[in-house]
Scaffold this active site. Sequence first.
Site, short mmCIF file in Angstrom:
data_model
loop_
_atom_site.label_atom_id
_atom_site.label_comp_id
_atom_site.label_asym_id
_atom_site.label_seq_id
_atom_site.Cartn_x
_atom_site.Cartn_y
_atom_site.Cartn_z
N SER A 407 0.85 -1.19 0.00
CA SER A 407 0.00 0.00 0.00
C SER A 407 0.89 1.25 0.00
O SER A 407 2.05 1.19 -0.38
CB SER A 407 -0.94 -0.03 1.22
N LYS A 410 -0.21 7.42 1.05
CA LYS A 410 -1.29 8.23 0.48
C LYS A 410 -2.66 7.67 0.80
O LYS A 410 -3.68 8.31 0.54
CB LYS A 410 -1.10 8.37 -1.03
N VAL A 455 10.34 10.85 -8.13
CA VAL A 455 10.94 12.15 -8.39
C VAL A 455 12.42 12.06 -8.75
O VAL A 455 12.92 12.87 -9.54
CB VAL A 455 10.76 13.08 -7.17
N ARG A 540 -0.72 19.83 -8.09
CA ARG A 540 -1.55 19.11 -9.06
C ARG A 540 -2.79 18.56 -8.37
O ARG A 540 -2.82 18.41 -7.14
CB ARG A 540 -0.74 17.99 -9.70
#
Length: 631
Positions: A407, A410, A455, A540
């Site tokens: 998982s 988030k 990233v 975003r």
Amino acid sequence: MRNRYFLLADAFLFTASTVAAFALRFEGFAWGPEYSRAALLYALISIPLKLVIAYRTGLYERLWRHAGVLELERLILASSLMAFLCFLLGAWLLPAAGLTAGRLPLSVLLLDALLTAVLLAFPRLALRLLSRRPLRRPLANGRRVIIAGAGSAGEIIAKELMGHHQLGLRPIGFVDDDPRKHGKRMLDLPVLGPLSQLRNLVERLDVDEVVIAMPRAPGDVVRAVLQAAQQAGVKARTVPGLFELLSGRLTTSALREVQIEDLLRREPIQTDMQQVRGLATGETVLVTGAGGSIGSELCRQLAKLNPARLVLVGHGENSIFDILHELERLAPELPVIPVIADVRNRERLAEVFARYRPYSVFHAAAHKHVPLMEANPGEAVTNNVLGTKNVAELAAEFGAEHFVLISTDKAVRPTNVMGATKRVAEQLVQSIAETQKKNFVAVRFGNVLGSRGSVVPTFLRQIRHGSPITITHPEMRRYFMTIPEAVQLVLQAGALGKGGEVFVLDMGQPVKIVDLANDLIRLSGLEPGVDIEIKFTGTRPGEKLYEELFFNSENAAPTSHPKVLRARNATLAPGIGIIVDRMLTDARSGASDEEIRALLRRLVPDYDPAVAPGTRPAVVRPAVAVVQRSA
């Protein structure tokens, strides 16, 4: 050809050593008939014996112009064997066989051993000395360089700089934290002091550049050196590790590849893999998403645990092809079974489970990119929820003893579809664990450094292209872990779990993304705002500035592993199965995005799909960061 010359030379020199030993003992060449015969017999046996020893110890297989300590050890070994066996020959074997009236004089045997050692080593070491290229003096008018690290890497870099004046760099000394090296010299260059004095040394000695020659140094040490160089106003560059040099990917003049561990701002967490052998050793293990970043590393680690067979399930044939052939090379004896299947296809999965009946199942298949799932919520639901439901239910049906869902942090108070679907997946696993009394658990990851689409690869690609690094918000923070840490957490969860828990790695403090970007730029040998700019693009849809690890309703508790925490999910909402089934039906039948989000909110009351306000792009330059926003 050169080895033949050494063989002939050794035969001559061994003869000379024997003759010289007798001549020195008897102060001339008048030895009398008894000792003349004994000398002849000794020479006829000892000289071939010495040649055989020289051959067997590899003295004729060496490139003596490049000789070093290992070759010196070989010379000592060969000389010692020759001395010992020739002593036995002259003191015991010849008289015992009746070939001589008595033993040879001990002084002769000692002199022969000493002369043999000297004559054996002399031509080889002479060749090494004659072929040695004189080390150049440092360039008189080059850029003055201090080397951080007075170890093997520092020695190599200093030699390279002094031997290649075309680089235009002049080493003037080293800094190193080992106090035993302070005040000493290496390659006639002084060790000037500890790393903490670097800034003062740079300013006092008019240094133009710092070269970091510490390939194994942890990230905080490298950052400290980079910061000291930056504060002194000089450029710093790092050098690659030895493995990278040997693999041919880099040269000593290249920038060091950024190590993922350098970015953690904490020590990487290590796990004793022996503790998790019960999950895999001698058993069938199945991994979904086996071609992904986490899934493929999971397969590599599982292969070391000697499972009976490893079943690789994945939807993308190319990624499964790659990990399959890598495992065939790493573990050629391990039966590896590639399965191309979509976790949403229950019938196909049922065939796989019925055929292989895995003992342990690791479910890594998922959609994970937040912006893409915001735009495609139906796909997120069918893959992350339906896929998990299929795999977990089939694992229980076909007798799997261990199931681990991968998982994400988030999933805690989610603000996006991806996080909400992973929260539903956690609830499904908990439901199956409780109703069927199974050891089924979930693990929550932070952001995984170096995984595909994360990233770090994105930033590195932007750095290589020389384009600005794009960050959504200056206060964006994330928890980070490395791929090996993530895989160790998965395996530990499988070993520690009792059923229905969620496991989380203690990842320290969250890291600001802008700090991560600055670290990446500096660790690549560049300067933020000078070589690479940082541009803020605005948050975003679905993004949070901060991630959390637990819900308030979850009780976090320590485990036997000091860096792994266990949480028990709150009581499941009644009727969760009915709502999940309705959501899956709607997602597959083309329901609108808002209808799917509404059902997700019923399943995850903490789900708040509020969209963060966007910001206009802004550029950050060093020293003062100014964020330009619309009025």
